[in-house]
Design a protein around this motif. Structure first.
Motif, short mmCIF file in Angstrom:
data_model
loop_
_atom_site.label_atom_id
_atom_site.label_comp_id
_atom_site.label_asym_id
_atom_site.label_seq_id
_atom_site.Cartn_x
_atom_site.Cartn_y
_atom_site.Cartn_z
N ASP A 39 0.81 -1.22 0.00
CA ASP A 39 0.00 0.00 0.00
C ASP A 39 0.85 1.28 0.00
OD1 ASP A 39 0.92 0.35 2.61
OD2 ASP A 39 -1.05 0.20 3.54
N GLY A 40 2.15 1.13 -0.13
CA GLY A 40 3.07 2.27 -0.10
C GLY A 40 3.77 2.41 1.23
N PHE A 41 3.27 1.71 2.26
CA PHE A 41 3.84 1.77 3.59
C PHE A 41 4.09 0.39 4.18
CE2 PHE A 41 1.33 5.63 3.06
CZ PHE A 41 2.29 6.58 3.30
N GLU A 42 3.20 -0.56 3.86
CA GLU A 42 3.32 -1.90 4.42
C GLU A 42 2.63 -2.91 3.52
OE1 GLU A 42 0.71 -2.75 7.95
OE2 GLU A 42 0.32 -0.61 7.78
N TRP A 43 2.96 -4.18 3.75
CA TRP A 43 2.31 -5.28 3.02
C TRP A 43 0.99 -5.59 3.70
CZ3 TRP A 43 3.87 -6.62 -1.60
CH2 TRP A 43 5.20 -6.40 -1.96
N ARG A 44 -0.08 -5.69 2.89
CA ARG A 44 -1.41 -5.96 3.43
C ARG A 44 -1.95 -7.27 2.90
NH1 ARG A 44 -4.26 -0.11 3.47
NH2 ARG A 44 -6.02 -1.35 4.14
N TYR A 45 -2.57 -8.00 3.78
CA TYR A 45 -3.04 -9.36 3.51
C TYR A 45 -4.17 -9.41 2.50
CZ TYR A 45 -5.12 -13.91 4.52
OH TYR A 45 -5.65 -15.16 4.41
N ILE A 46 -4.05 -10.31 1.53
CA ILE A 46 -5.15 -10.64 0.62
C ILE A 46 -5.60 -12.08 0.88
CG2 ILE A 46 -5.84 -11.03 -1.77
CD1 ILE A 46 -3.82 -8.90 -2.60
N GLY A 47 -4.64 -12.98 1.02
CA GLY A 47 -4.97 -14.39 1.21
C GLY A 47 -4.80 -15.14 -0.08
N GLY A 48 -5.79 -15.90 -0.45
CA GLY A 48 -5.75 -16.64 -1.70
C GLY A 48 -5.91 -18.12 -1.51
N SER A 49 -5.97 -18.79 -2.62
CA SER A 49 -6.14 -20.24 -2.66
C SER A 49 -4.86 -20.87 -3.21
CB SER A 49 -7.33 -20.58 -3.55
OG SER A 49 -7.46 -21.96 -3.69
N VAL A 50 -4.28 -21.78 -2.45
CA VAL A 50 -3.05 -22.47 -2.86
C VAL A 50 -3.42 -23.66 -3.74
CG1 VAL A 50 -1.01 -23.73 -2.07
CG2 VAL A 50 -1.85 -21.76 -0.76
N ASN A 51 -2.75 -23.77 -4.89
CA ASN A 51 -2.90 -24.93 -5.78
C ASN A 51 -1.56 -25.65 -5.83
OD1 ASN A 51 -3.05 -26.73 -7.94
ND2 ASN A 51 -4.42 -25.40 -9.09
N PRO A 52 -1.38 -26.70 -5.02
CA PRO A 52 -0.09 -27.40 -4.94
C PRO A 52 0.32 -28.07 -6.25
CG PRO A 52 -1.54 -28.07 -3.15
CD PRO A 52 -2.35 -27.25 -4.08
N SER A 53 -0.63 -28.47 -7.08
CA SER A 53 -0.26 -29.14 -8.33
C SER A 53 0.32 -28.15 -9.34
CB SER A 53 -1.45 -29.89 -8.93
OG SER A 53 -2.46 -28.99 -9.29
N LYS A 54 -0.09 -26.87 -9.26
CA LYS A 54 0.44 -25.85 -10.17
C LYS A 54 1.46 -24.94 -9.49
CE LYS A 54 -3.60 -25.46 -13.15
NZ LYS A 54 -4.60 -24.54 -13.71
N ASN A 55 1.65 -25.12 -8.16
CA ASN A 55 2.54 -24.25 -7.37
C ASN A 55 2.16 -22.78 -7.52
OD1 ASN A 55 3.83 -26.58 -6.67
ND2 ASN A 55 5.74 -26.11 -7.69
N THR A 56 0.88 -22.50 -7.36
CA THR A 56 0.39 -21.13 -7.46
C THR A 56 -0.48 -20.77 -6.26
OG1 THR A 56 -1.58 -21.78 -8.71
CG2 THR A 56 0.37 -21.12 -9.99
N VAL A 57 -0.57 -19.48 -6.02
CA VAL A 57 -1.54 -18.93 -5.08
C VAL A 57 -2.38 -17.95 -5.89
CG1 VAL A 57 -1.93 -17.64 -2.95
CG2 VAL A 57 0.05 -19.16 -3.14
N SER A 58 -3.70 -18.09 -5.84
CA SER A 58 -4.61 -17.29 -6.65
C SER A 58 -5.57 -16.52 -5.76
CB SER A 58 -5.44 -18.19 -7.57
OG SER A 58 -4.60 -18.98 -8.37
N ALA A 59 -5.88 -15.31 -6.20
CA ALA A 59 -6.86 -14.50 -5.48
C ALA A 59 -7.46 -13.49 -6.44
CB ALA A 59 -6.23 -13.78 -4.30
N SER A 60 -8.60 -12.99 -6.06
CA SER A 60 -9.25 -11.93 -6.80
C SER A 60 -8.74 -10.60 -6.24
CB SER A 60 -10.76 -12.04 -6.60
OG SER A 60 -11.43 -11.07 -7.33
#
Length: 166
Positions: A39-60
């Motif tokens: 946000d320009g000052f700190e990292w802010r949580y979004i979360g997401g869904s982990v897909n271990p087969s693709k090694n990705t984390v996805s979020a809107s």
């Protein structure tokens, strides 16, 4: 507008532990990886869904920003609590929106006026633009939010206030 963001992490040997770019194994478990935005000052949580087969984390996501993956072993309600205490929703793009943590999964945010009247119910994007349920900007004043957010696998209620200044 919403967009789906997929970030890749390394688990080259598929043991559930994240590796660095050079293949060095870390103690960070892939199931604990989560998206954050700067946000320009700190990292802010979004979360997401982990897909271990693709090694990705996805979020809107609904903003342009820098994004990163960090390991999160344990969340508290504070990860979802907005940092903005005052917003000035006038369309200039500066401090127009209050951002709640999260962005993936179930949540519900209800905004009330100081008399307890429901102003708006939010369950699509975890943010409030200072508008009521009819799409009109609210009057200047203090508003109360109640949010049901997913904290470590269970829904928890948190509340607080946001001031709107025009």
């Amino acid at each position: 507008k919403r967009a789906r963001l997929d970030l890749v992490y390394f688990d080259l040997d598929h043991d559930g532990k994240v590796e660095t770019l050079d293949g060095t194994e870390t103690e960070k478990e892939e199931k604990n990886m989560a998206l954050f935005w700067w946000d320009g000052f700190e990292w802010r949580y979004i979360g997401g869904s982990v897909n271990p087969s693709k090694n990705t984390v996805s979020a809107s996501v609904s903003r342009l920003s820098l994004f990163a993956l960090f390991s999160v072993d344990h969340l508290s309600k504070e990860a979802f609590r907005p940092k903005e205490k005052i917003i000035t929703p006038n369309g200039d793009g500066i401090n127009d929106i209050v951002y709640f943590g999260g962005g993936y999964g179930e949540f519900e945010i209800i905004i009330f006026d100081v008399n307890g009247r429901e102003i708006r119910k939010i369950n699509d994007l975890p943010q409030w633009d200072g508008k009521d349920s009819r799409g009109k900007y609210v009057e200047s004043g203090v508003y109360i939010y109640q949010a049901n957010v997913p904290v470590n696998g269970k829904m928890e209620l948190m509340s607080g206030t946001i001031a709107v200044a025009k």
